[in-house]
Design an enzyme around this catalytic site. Structure first.
Site, PDB file in Angstrom:
ATOM      1  N   ALA A   1       0.820  -1.213   0.000  1.00  0.00           N
ATOM      2  CA  ALA A   1       0.000   0.000   0.000  1.00  0.00           C
ATOM      3  C   ALA A   1       0.854   1.262   0.000  1.00  0.00           C
ATOM      4  O   ALA A   1       0.591   2.209  -0.747  1.00  0.00           O
ATOM      5  CB  ALA A   1      -0.927  -0.006   1.214  1.00  0.00           C
TER       6      ALA A   1
ATOM      7  N   HIS B   1      -7.820   2.428   1.309  1.00  0.00           N
ATOM      8  CA  HIS B   1      -6.430   2.346   1.784  1.00  0.00           C
ATOM      9  C   HIS B   1      -5.587   3.444   1.152  1.00  0.00           C
ATOM     10  O   HIS B   1      -5.361   3.432  -0.051  1.00  0.00           O
ATOM     11  CB  HIS B   1      -5.833   0.970   1.476  1.00  0.00           C
ATOM     12  CG  HIS B   1      -4.791   0.547   2.470  1.00  0.00           C
ATOM     13  ND1 HIS B   1      -3.698   1.328   2.798  1.00  0.00           N
ATOM     14  CD2 HIS B   1      -4.681  -0.573   3.227  1.00  0.00           C
ATOM     15  CE1 HIS B   1      -2.970   0.696   3.705  1.00  0.00           C
ATOM     16  NE2 HIS B   1      -3.552  -0.455   3.996  1.00  0.00           N
TER      17      HIS B   1
ATOM     18  N   GLU C   1      -2.876  -7.906   8.075  1.00  0.00           N
ATOM     19  CA  GLU C   1      -1.942  -7.024   7.366  1.00  0.00           C
ATOM     20  C   GLU C   1      -0.506  -7.421   7.654  1.00  0.00           C
ATOM     21  O   GLU C   1       0.321  -6.587   8.026  1.00  0.00           O
ATOM     22  CB  GLU C   1      -2.175  -5.541   7.702  1.00  0.00           C
ATOM     23  CG  GLU C   1      -1.503  -4.624   6.671  1.00  0.00           C
ATOM     24  CD  GLU C   1      -1.793  -3.148   6.869  1.00  0.00           C
ATOM     25  OE1 GLU C   1      -2.435  -2.769   7.847  1.00  0.00           O
ATOM     26  OE2 GLU C   1      -1.361  -2.369   5.988  1.00  0.00           O
TER      27      GLU C   1
ATOM     28  N   ARG D   1       5.697  -5.069  12.335  1.00  0.00           N
ATOM     29  CA  ARG D   1       6.374  -6.362  12.423  1.00  0.00           C
ATOM     30  C   ARG D   1       7.000  -6.471  13.806  1.00  0.00           C
ATOM     31  O   ARG D   1       7.074  -5.509  14.542  1.00  0.00           O
ATOM     32  CB  ARG D   1       7.425  -6.450  11.316  1.00  0.00           C
ATOM     33  CG  ARG D   1       6.769  -6.193   9.955  1.00  0.00           C
ATOM     34  CD  ARG D   1       7.731  -6.160   8.801  1.00  0.00           C
ATOM     35  NE  ARG D   1       7.066  -5.499   7.665  1.00  0.00           N
ATOM     36  CZ  ARG D   1       7.555  -5.438   6.437  1.00  0.00           C
ATOM     37  NH1 ARG D   1       8.716  -5.992   6.164  1.00  0.00           N
ATOM     38  NH2 ARG D   1       6.884  -4.810   5.484  1.00  0.00           N
TER      39      ARG D   1
END
Lengths: 332, 332
Positions: A65, A171, A276, A282
């Site tokens: 994105a 998005h 996602e 992360r």
């Protein structure tokens, strides 16, 4: 089965990134030649590995994105970049048809011209078997120079979405505005702004079958559900329930209290499982030893009745993305 | 006692509004002459009535946020308007000293010049006995053309705030951008954006005693607390706890699940009771028969231990606004 409705190809081979650099440098490159094995490796070591570890079966998969970069004004660059990104997603869905279904990037530009977007949507759905698109409500990248999504300038895209029976995930892409960090503000703010745009107007009277998925758990919206209910009344708008045939939220909220709130205030028919990954957040929560974006753990912790659980993990996604349902039916 | 840290004078006499209209029409009006009885009536029939009904004792009171209109570029108009608004707040605090303490509007303009803001802050704190200020991180009104609050261009204001020992509530004004509804998007987005600005930089290393109250329950932040914890790690920033000597959230979240989440993820030392009445969300929830913004009911529903309850309702406000504490001490 467990469907994750929100994954991006954030681990593309380097050659694809070089193609983009050449594009932005003003060259007229050809899309990178990437071998199947490179794509296999990129997916198997990353998204597919994590899906197996966490126990999800299929990811609705779209280009990265933040790399959509709709703020770049040249329409030819936008079209070529979206096409190359979508072709890469297509190859993932061909290499791993049971594990990935495609959602396309649209070649949006800050001028708001949607002709090329409609063409690319038709190509991706008609020729590549994609099941939806990502729609950027702020192609300027954090300057918000476009019109609200309820403005008629967007209608040509909605006409095509309705005809093709595909939803859009709302998005934005990278923020070019230092006030709004891409992952920590711009994404969430866009989700919030668009929901309120939908409260303010009657878009779904005109498009009763148009469907939007608002990601990141709906931005600030479920946390402020009472505020929105009160505002709808004060502004003499219909109750929020009236939006719920058309508006859905994903579960990309990275802690148990957030997911619990989402499940408490939004009807579970409107909540689609998503993580996602490998995305914005992360890494591992040192307190739990689990990935921040391992949202399945948070949903599991809700201890939902089996019927509700099936909705969140599978049935809602099949209903909102009917072409995914068809695709899965053809595989049986 | 129960202190509400977030109230605006949204019910000003009409003459004050006419003064503003004359200003914006390019006239050079004098501030309206308003009799004490008019101010008394405006307050007694509105904010004070509701405070008595709901059982709060003192409101930290500032000019109407949406009417600050910092997007108007003329610095003289901004200075005169802030002065007139603040003088009206001062009169409320003089007429009802036990019930209201003042927080000032700053004469910000989109060019970011802060000289007049520092002067007005000094006047309001030094001469009018105010206990804090409202700080608009986006004077452009939804176009976000200014620098993040961590940029050194803001430091002259912070120098004065630290010297005077007053906090700022982060509060934007009306949105001039049709993408972001003032009450349903712009306010919340600003809260979210500013929190992330503070995550990204080291402002409080330079200003260890600077204090910001982020209103509306912190925008999207507590709902996404896991996201911010994970982002802080990924961006190699200090843990969020490091912000908690300097950053506080109010309780302007208009339903029980939202307040419950806030109290669950944010340490209660950092939560200040507030309702923002009569503000964004007037009216009554038909299911409960209570005002949407009757946040005391939601906090009461948490059944906090008495010690925690005292923090949220009183002690945190006295700590974050030490001049309020002094003021209350002088009244005993």
């Amino acid at each position: 089965m467990i469907i994750d409705c929100h994954g991006h190809f954030t681990t593309v081979p380097d050659a694809h990134k070089r193609y983009r650099q050449q594009q932005l440098a003003g060259e007229s490159p050809e899309p990178a030649e990437i071998a199947d094995d490179e794509i296999r490796a990129a997916i198997e070591q990353n998204q597919l590995r994590v899906m197996r570890e966490r126990g999800s079966d299929l990811t609705i998969f779209s280009p990265q994105a933040s790399a959509m970069e709709h703020h770049v004004p040249d329409p030819e660059i936008a079209a070529a970049w979206a096409r190359a990104c979508n072709d890469l997603i297509f190859r993932v869905t061909e290499l791993f048809p049971a594990s990935f279904a495609g959602v396309c990037q649209l070649p949006q530009t800050p001028d708001g011209n949607l002709g090329a977007c409609v063409s690319e949507l038709r190509r991706c759905v008609g020729e590549l078997g994609f099941v939806g698109c990502n729609l950027n409500p702020d192609p300027s990248g954090g300057h918000w120079t476009s019109r609200p999504l309820t403005d008629e300038s967007w209608f040509p895209l909605y006409d095509a979405m309705v005809e093709l029976d595909v939803p859009a995930m709302i998005h934005v892409s990278a923020s070019c505005n230092p006030n709004a960090h891409t992952l920590g503000a711009h994404y969430l703010n866009a989700d919030t702004s668009v929901f309120m745009q939908l409260v303010e107007a009657d878009l779904f009277d005109r498009y009763p079958t148009l469907r939007f998925v608002i990601p990141h758990g709906g931005g600030a919206v479920p946390y402020h559900w009472g505020r929105y209910r009160g505002l709808a009344t004060r502004l003499e708008r219909p109750p929020l329930d009236r939006l719920l045939d058309n508006v859905f939220f994903d579960t990309c909220v990275y802690h148990t209290p957030g997911i619990a709130l989402l499940a408490r205030v939004v009807p579970l028919e409107n909540v689609l499982f998503a993580s996602e990954m490998l995305g914005a957040v992360r890494g591992v929560n040192p307190e739990t030893g689990s990935g921040w974006d391992d949202t399945k753990r948070y949903v599991d912790a809700l201890d939902l009745p089996e019927e509700a659980r099936r909705k969140v993990f599978e049935e809602n996604a099949r209903r909102v993305y009917p072409r995914l349902d068809t695709r899965l039916g053809q595989m049986v």
